[in-house]
Design an enzyme around this catalytic site. Structure first.
Site, PDB file in Angstrom:
ATOM      1  N   CYS A 252       0.846  -1.190   0.000  1.00  0.00           N
ATOM      2  CA  CYS A 252       0.000   0.000   0.000  1.00  0.00           C
ATOM      3  C   CYS A 252       0.885   1.244   0.000  1.00  0.00           C
ATOM      4  O   CYS A 252       1.920   1.298   0.666  1.00  0.00           O
ATOM      5  CB  CYS A 252      -0.987  -0.004   1.161  1.00  0.00           C
ATOM      6  SG  CYS A 252      -0.399   0.749   2.670  1.00  0.00           S
ATOM      7  N   GLU A 253       0.468   2.214  -0.792  1.00  0.00           N
ATOM      8  CA  GLU A 253       1.294   3.408  -0.956  1.00  0.00           C
ATOM      9  C   GLU A 253       1.200   4.348   0.244  1.00  0.00           C
ATOM     10  O   GLU A 253       1.982   5.281   0.361  1.00  0.00           O
ATOM     11  CB  GLU A 253       0.928   4.140  -2.255  1.00  0.00           C
ATOM     12  CG  GLU A 253      -0.447   4.756  -2.277  1.00  0.00           C
ATOM     13  CD  GLU A 253      -0.788   5.334  -3.642  1.00  0.00           C
ATOM     14  OE1 GLU A 253      -0.217   4.884  -4.641  1.00  0.00           O
ATOM     15  OE2 GLU A 253      -1.634   6.250  -3.689  1.00  0.00           O
ATOM     16  N   HIS A 254       0.256   4.097   1.119  1.00  0.00           N
ATOM     17  CA  HIS A 254       0.120   4.973   2.293  1.00  0.00           C
ATOM     18  C   HIS A 254       1.039   4.573   3.436  1.00  0.00           C
ATOM     19  O   HIS A 254       1.483   5.407   4.192  1.00  0.00           O
ATOM     20  CB  HIS A 254      -1.334   4.967   2.787  1.00  0.00           C
ATOM     21  CG  HIS A 254      -2.281   5.523   1.776  1.00  0.00           C
ATOM     22  ND1 HIS A 254      -3.560   5.049   1.601  1.00  0.00           N
ATOM     23  CD2 HIS A 254      -2.106   6.496   0.860  1.00  0.00           C
ATOM     24  CE1 HIS A 254      -4.144   5.723   0.630  1.00  0.00           C
ATOM     25  NE2 HIS A 254      -3.285   6.601   0.161  1.00  0.00           N
ATOM     26  N   HIS A 255       1.266   3.260   3.585  1.00  0.00           N
ATOM     27  CA  HIS A 255       2.044   2.781   4.742  1.00  0.00           C
ATOM     28  C   HIS A 255       3.241   1.933   4.349  1.00  0.00           C
ATOM     29  O   HIS A 255       3.989   1.486   5.218  1.00  0.00           O
ATOM     30  CB  HIS A 255       1.138   1.961   5.674  1.00  0.00           C
ATOM     31  CG  HIS A 255      -0.080   2.702   6.141  1.00  0.00           C
ATOM     32  ND1 HIS A 255      -1.299   2.606   5.520  1.00  0.00           N
ATOM     33  CD2 HIS A 255      -0.246   3.585   7.164  1.00  0.00           C
ATOM     34  CE1 HIS A 255      -2.178   3.384   6.132  1.00  0.00           C
ATOM     35  NE2 HIS A 255      -1.564   3.989   7.135  1.00  0.00           N
TER      36      HIS A 255
ATOM     37  N   GLN B  74      -5.595  -0.294  -3.573  1.00  0.00           N
ATOM     38  CA  GLN B  74      -6.267  -1.422  -4.237  1.00  0.00           C
ATOM     39  C   GLN B  74      -7.185  -0.963  -5.374  1.00  0.00           C
ATOM     40  O   GLN B  74      -7.247  -1.606  -6.424  1.00  0.00           O
ATOM     41  CB  GLN B  74      -7.061  -2.221  -3.193  1.00  0.00           C
ATOM     42  CG  GLN B  74      -7.632  -3.511  -3.753  1.00  0.00           C
ATOM     43  CD  GLN B  74      -8.340  -4.339  -2.700  1.00  0.00           C
ATOM     44  OE1 GLN B  74      -7.920  -4.378  -1.544  1.00  0.00           O
ATOM     45  NE2 GLN B  74      -9.421  -4.992  -3.082  1.00  0.00           N
TER      46      GLN B  74
ATOM     47  N   HIS C 222      -5.297  -6.244   4.101  1.00  0.00           N
ATOM     48  CA  HIS C 222      -4.309  -5.175   4.183  1.00  0.00           C
ATOM     49  C   HIS C 222      -3.606  -5.193   5.537  1.00  0.00           C
ATOM     50  O   HIS C 222      -4.264  -5.040   6.569  1.00  0.00           O
ATOM     51  CB  HIS C 222      -4.995  -3.818   3.973  1.00  0.00           C
ATOM     52  CG  HIS C 222      -5.460  -3.614   2.560  1.00  0.00           C
ATOM     53  ND1 HIS C 222      -4.902  -2.681   1.731  1.00  0.00           N
ATOM     54  CD2 HIS C 222      -6.398  -4.255   1.844  1.00  0.00           C
ATOM     55  CE1 HIS C 222      -5.487  -2.741   0.555  1.00  0.00           C
ATOM     56  NE2 HIS C 222      -6.406  -3.683   0.589  1.00  0.00           N
TER      57      HIS C 222
ATOM     58  N   CYS D 164      -1.872  -2.979   6.792  1.00  0.00           N
ATOM     59  CA  CYS D 164      -1.996  -1.703   7.516  1.00  0.00           C
ATOM     60  C   CYS D 164      -3.284  -1.633   8.311  1.00  0.00           C
ATOM     61  O   CYS D 164      -3.401  -0.840   9.242  1.00  0.00           O
ATOM     62  CB  CYS D 164      -1.860  -0.506   6.567  1.00  0.00           C
ATOM     63  SG  CYS D 164      -3.083  -0.411   5.272  1.00  0.00           S
TER      64      CYS D 164
HETATM   65 ZN   LIG Z   1      -2.089   1.269   4.078  1.00  0.00          ZN
END
Ligand SMILES: [Zn+2]
Length: 185
Positions: free
Chosen positions: A75-78, A116, A144, A146
């Site tokens: 995931c690009e956020h975490h 996603q 996920h 995260c």
């Molecule tokens: Zn994430």
């Protein structure tokens, strides 16, 4: 490998309060950099190179479906993994794609930093542009890390995303047939 990466991982270890000189961590910056580069190797690939001419003339106009394609992404956020399955279908209009290519297209986009929803769309658009299909459907179901290891700590939630193009969007029957097929074991 980008020579800067191990250096940055060493900084991360320091930032976390670790001692990068202790025995267990001596090679970790190098190993972590190598692993991360592998997990992001989709950036080095292109659709043309992956398809590599494996498009075959066919008068089949029935739905082609590849289900349960294993999927590993970040995931690009975490920068944490999300792991699951992709199901891909398309309705050919004169050209079919080599079977393994569908899985390789999924992999190329999954091996990049993603959310996603975007991953689902990128796969659908790629299959559409390569095959010129009458319709493309992609469903991804993934867990996920995260969500599971931090934040809400929901261990069993599976996120589902779908993109329907062409016939799959326009025809209830076609969409229904696809959803039935991916649910049957
Ligand atoms: Zn994430």
């Amino acid at each position: 490998m980008n020579p800067q990466l191990p250096h940055h991982y060493r900084e991360i270890l320091l930032g976390l309060g670790e001692n990068p000189e202790r025995e267990g961590l001596l090679d970790t910056p190098k190993r972590a950099a190598k692993a991360m580069q592998y997990l992001c190797h989709g950036y080095q690939q292109s659709l043309e190179e992956i398809v590599n001419g494996a498009l075959f003339a066919s008068d089949n106009d029935e739905m082609v479906i590849v289900k349960d394609i294993e999927l590993y992404s970040l995931c690009e956020h975490h920068l944490l993994p999300f792991i699951g399955k992709a199901h891909v279908a398309y309705i050919p209009t004169g050209k079919v794609l080599g079977l393994s290519k569908v899985a390789r297209i999924v992999d190329m986009f999954a091996r990049r930093l993603q959310i996603q929803e975007n991953l689902t769309k990128q796969i659908a658009d790629a299959i559409q542009s390569v095959t010129n299909a009458a319709g493309v459907a992609v469903v991804i179901e993934a867990k996920h890390m995260c969500m599971m290891m931090r934040g809400v700590e929901k261990q069993n939630s599976v996120m589902s995303s779908s993109v329907m193009l062409g016939a799959f969007r326009e025809s209830c029957n076609t969409r229904h047939e696809f959803l039935q097929l991916i649910r049957s074991k």
